[in-house]
Design a protein around this motif. Structure first.
Motif, short mmCIF file in Angstrom:
data_model
loop_
_atom_site.label_atom_id
_atom_site.label_comp_id
_atom_site.label_asym_id
_atom_site.label_seq_id
_atom_site.Cartn_x
_atom_site.Cartn_y
_atom_site.Cartn_z
N UNK A 172 -7.45 -4.80 -16.12
CA UNK A 172 -7.68 -3.40 -15.81
C UNK A 172 -6.40 -2.70 -15.37
N UNK A 173 -5.54 -3.46 -14.66
CA UNK A 173 -4.28 -2.88 -14.21
C UNK A 173 -3.25 -2.89 -15.35
N UNK B 261 -6.17 -5.58 -6.66
CA UNK B 261 -6.57 -5.60 -5.25
C UNK B 261 -7.01 -6.99 -4.82
N UNK C 244 2.47 3.03 -11.18
CA UNK C 244 2.16 1.65 -10.76
C UNK C 244 0.66 1.42 -10.88
N UNK C 245 0.28 0.18 -10.95
CA UNK C 245 -1.14 -0.19 -10.85
C UNK C 245 -1.25 -1.38 -9.92
N UNK C 246 -2.44 -1.50 -9.33
CA UNK C 246 -2.63 -2.51 -8.30
C UNK C 246 -3.72 -3.49 -8.69
N UNK D 93 0.83 -1.21 0.00
CA UNK D 93 0.00 0.00 0.00
C UNK D 93 0.87 1.26 0.00
N UNK E 183 0.77 11.37 -5.15
CA UNK E 183 -0.49 10.67 -4.86
C UNK E 183 -0.63 9.42 -5.75
N UNK E 184 -1.51 8.49 -5.35
CA UNK E 184 -1.67 7.24 -6.10
C UNK E 184 -1.89 7.46 -7.58
N UNK E 185 -2.68 8.51 -7.93
CA UNK E 185 -3.05 8.67 -9.34
C UNK E 185 -1.94 9.24 -10.19
N UNK F 252 -11.89 -5.40 -6.37
CA UNK F 252 -12.32 -4.00 -6.41
C UNK F 252 -12.74 -3.57 -7.80
N UNK F 253 -13.49 -4.41 -8.48
CA UNK F 253 -14.05 -4.02 -9.78
C UNK F 253 -15.21 -3.06 -9.55
N UNK G 113 -1.18 4.51 -1.03
CA UNK G 113 -2.36 4.55 -0.17
C UNK G 113 -2.01 4.70 1.31
#
Lengths: 365, 265
Positions: A158-159, A93, A89-91, A59, A83-85, A97-98, A64
């Motif tokens: 998605x990631x 989950x 990187x992509x996560x 995280x 920030x995350x956005x 978390x769709x 996060x």
């Protein structure tokens, strides 16, 4: 495929952590000075029991959680205040978390649309990605119409469609049954090699980590116990925790007599490692490394033991042996009975157990 | 529940007799009168009042949403959730009329607001009777009906979706829009309906704080049953209002598809 991927890739670190510390509610230490480097293109696993800090670490990489101290670099960039956005990187989950109100296509397209790519390009890349994870026919379905394995593929697509520098995976196969898990393990390894994206993979399943990783770190209580190749960690654990967490291990205490000899409850044993005479050590040997026989073989480190229990697991026989006051566990492969050298032992039978010196590893002292 | 409604349905097709009794023969006159089709020609009086009432209810709902949605979020994320929630429902423990009279005390010429303005050296305002007072009291009255369902929805929000959206490059606002807002939508729809429908039929608040100068469709209906004793016309007006609400719900349900229907019930 395995030997090829096991070669640690060269190059600059994709992820670099230096003395990362994280404390929750000013008392729970989740990470206690963690440093590690993940190389570009590497499949790196963080392995440990729940509460060891592996998810917190992931995280922090995702942005996060903010570390209380230490440095985080991803693709050479300092991630402080990013920030995350804005992270490369992509996560994936843990529970996927769709987005429940979007169909599979829109879920996968989400990241590209956030980047405001032209819709034609979005369509092309999403379709290619769905093809790659083999769910092209599910594009119009909603998440609640999918099975666990299908959801996992969507989460992955998605990631990955965003072509991140590093893909973070938080126990992605944890909720799936064994057979599907094995299938997706292979699929994940295939994708990782095909796309050459760095994977940081969190799991508590030691076998999963051993199978999939180029390198792995075993974590415990917010610290890293050991980092290395899977076979290094398995064959040469440096702490009793690693020895026991990765598979099963026989732990034997002793005091060194000479640089290569140690007095133990089993009697004096020879070891390969260099010891300091007079000091106490903890040795580990894997159950499958023990050699059982009816007659003494004459090799070094042979002791007598009695079969106390036998566990039949299909592929192997597990013998629980009493050797003096020590209990030893030995696995023998359940080979064809006609094979030369194959033996089966009975309850209460007296056997000879050999502990080959090269397999006796010092895990503590 | 059904019997009074059926009685009214029958009544709406009858006529007013002497001393407010209901007499036959059955007629559509009440409905025609409501839509302004009288023997004297087209008179849109009631239609205008109806339009005004719809506008009123829409504005009230909008203001309630703008105030209540953030409020519900603040409560759901506060450490003192229970205490704050109690404050939201506390007004229900006192009589509705008393609360409306309290607004008169606040808004009247020598009321609380003007006393405060006087202290600041400002001229007094005519806040009572006024549309402003009616809006304020209506929003105040129905705010909890929006806050409670939205609060429940916020409590159930899966925040990992918010993280997932940010992970995929959505900034905080866009993440809210795509990942959080849709999750609270069922609560919003429930709250909006719970506010809009009673606001559309409001008569006590408009009567008391408008002091007879603010006429909404609710006042018209209430007057027919009270002062005028024309139950037939009152029933017809009430049924037109109900038909309007049902039409609105039907249109919403049709647009939202089956999912929308699920959310309604």
């Amino acid at each position: 495929m395995a030997t090829e991927s096991r070669k640690p890739p060269e190059g600059p670190p994709a992820v670099e952590l230096k003395n990362v510390r994280k404390v929750f509610d000013s008392e729970t230490v989740a990470l206690d000075g963690v440093s590690l480097a993940v190389r570009e293109g590497e499949f790196f696993s963080l392995l440990g029991p729940s509460g060891c800090g592996k998810t917190t670490l992931l995280r922090i990489l995702g942005g996060f959680e903010v570390p209380d101290a230490g440095e985080v670099r991803i693709a050479g960039q300092d991630m402080k205040d990013v920030p995350p956005f804005h992270r490369p990187v992509n996560t994936v989950f843990q529970n996927y978390a769709l987005f429940p109100h979007m169909n599979v296509f829109d879920n996968v397209a989400f990241g590209l649309r956030m980047k405001r790519l032209p819709e034609a390009q979005v369509r092309r890349r999403v379709e290619a990605m769905l093809e790659l994870v083999q769910i092209a026919d599910l594009a119009r379905r909603r998440p609640h119409e999918l099975s666990g394995g299908q959801k996992q593929r969507v989460a992955l697509a998605r990631a990955l469609v965003n072509e991140p520098k590093v893909l973070l995976l938080d126990e992605p196969l944890g909720a799936l049954d064994l057979k599907l898990r094995k299938e997706l393990q292979i699929e994940l390894m295939r994708l990782q090699m095909e796309l050459k994206i760095t994977f940081v993979y969190v799991t508590h399943d030691q076998e999963e980590a051993l199978v999939m990783s180029d390198r792995m770190a075993v974590m415990r209580d917010g610290r890293i116990e050991q980092i290395g190749l899977p076979e290094e960690l398995y064959e040469r654990p440096r702490t009793p925790f690693v020895a026991r967490f990765l598979g099963t291990s026989n732990l034997i205490e002793g005091r060194a007599l000479e640089p290569h000899a140690i007095e133990t409850p089993l009697g004096p044993l020879r070891v390969v490692a260099e010891l300091t005479p007079g000091r106490d050590y903890l040795l580990s040997i894997r159950p499958e490394k023990l050699r059982l026989s009816r007659a003494p073989s004459g090799g070094p480190n042979e002791v007598r033991a009695r079969v106390r229990d036998i566990v039949y697991t299909g592929a192997e026989n597990q013998y629980i042996l009493s050797a003096g006051e020590l209990e030893l566990i030995a696995y023998t492969l359940n080979a064809d009975i006609s094979e030369p050298g194959y033996e089966e032992y009975d309850y209460g039978e007296e056997v000879f157990v050999r502990l080959p010196p090269e397999n006796l590893v010092v895990v503590g002292g | 529940m059904v019997v009074p409604a059926l009685f009214m349905l029958v009544a709406s097709f009858l006529q007013r007799g002497p001393h407010g009794t209901l007499v036959g023969p059955p007629t559509l006159a009440n409905y025609l009168r409501f839509f302004g089709l009288t023997e004297a020609g087209f008179d849109p009086l009631y239609l205008l009042i109806l339009a005004r009432s719809v506008f009123f209810a829409l504005v009230v709902t909008l203001i309630t949403l703008l105030l209540g949605y953030p409020l519900a979020f603040a409560i759901a994320q506060s450490r003192h959730k229970e205490a704050l929630l109690l404050l939201v429902v506390l007004p229900f423990w006192t009589n509705f009329l008393i609360r409306i009279y309290a607004w008169i005390v606040i808004f009247q010429k020598k009321g609380v607001v003007n006393a405060f303005l006087g202290m600041l050296g400002l001229d007094p305002l005519t806040l009572y009777p006024s549309w402003f007072a009616v809006y304020t009291a209506t929003v105040y009255t129905y705010l909890p009906f929006l806050v409670l369902p939205v609060f429940t929805a916020v409590e159930r929000v899966d925040w990992t979706l918010h993280e997932a959206a940010q992970d995929l490059g959505a900034g905080r606002f866009r993440s809210f829009l795509h990942a959080v807002w849709p999750q609270t939508l069922p609560g919003v729809v429930a709250g909006v309906l719970l506010v809009f429908i009673p606001a559309l039929g409001t008569f006590v608040i408009s009567d008391l704080l408008g002091a007879g100068r603010v006429i909404l469709i609710g006042n018209v209906i209430q007057q027919q049953f009270g002062v005028v004793r024309d139950w037939a016309f009152g029933s017809a007006a009430a049924y037109v209002l109900m038909g309007l609400v049902l039409l609105g719900l039907w249109l919403y349900a049709r647009r939202a598809g089956e999912e929308g229907l699920d959310r309604l019930v």
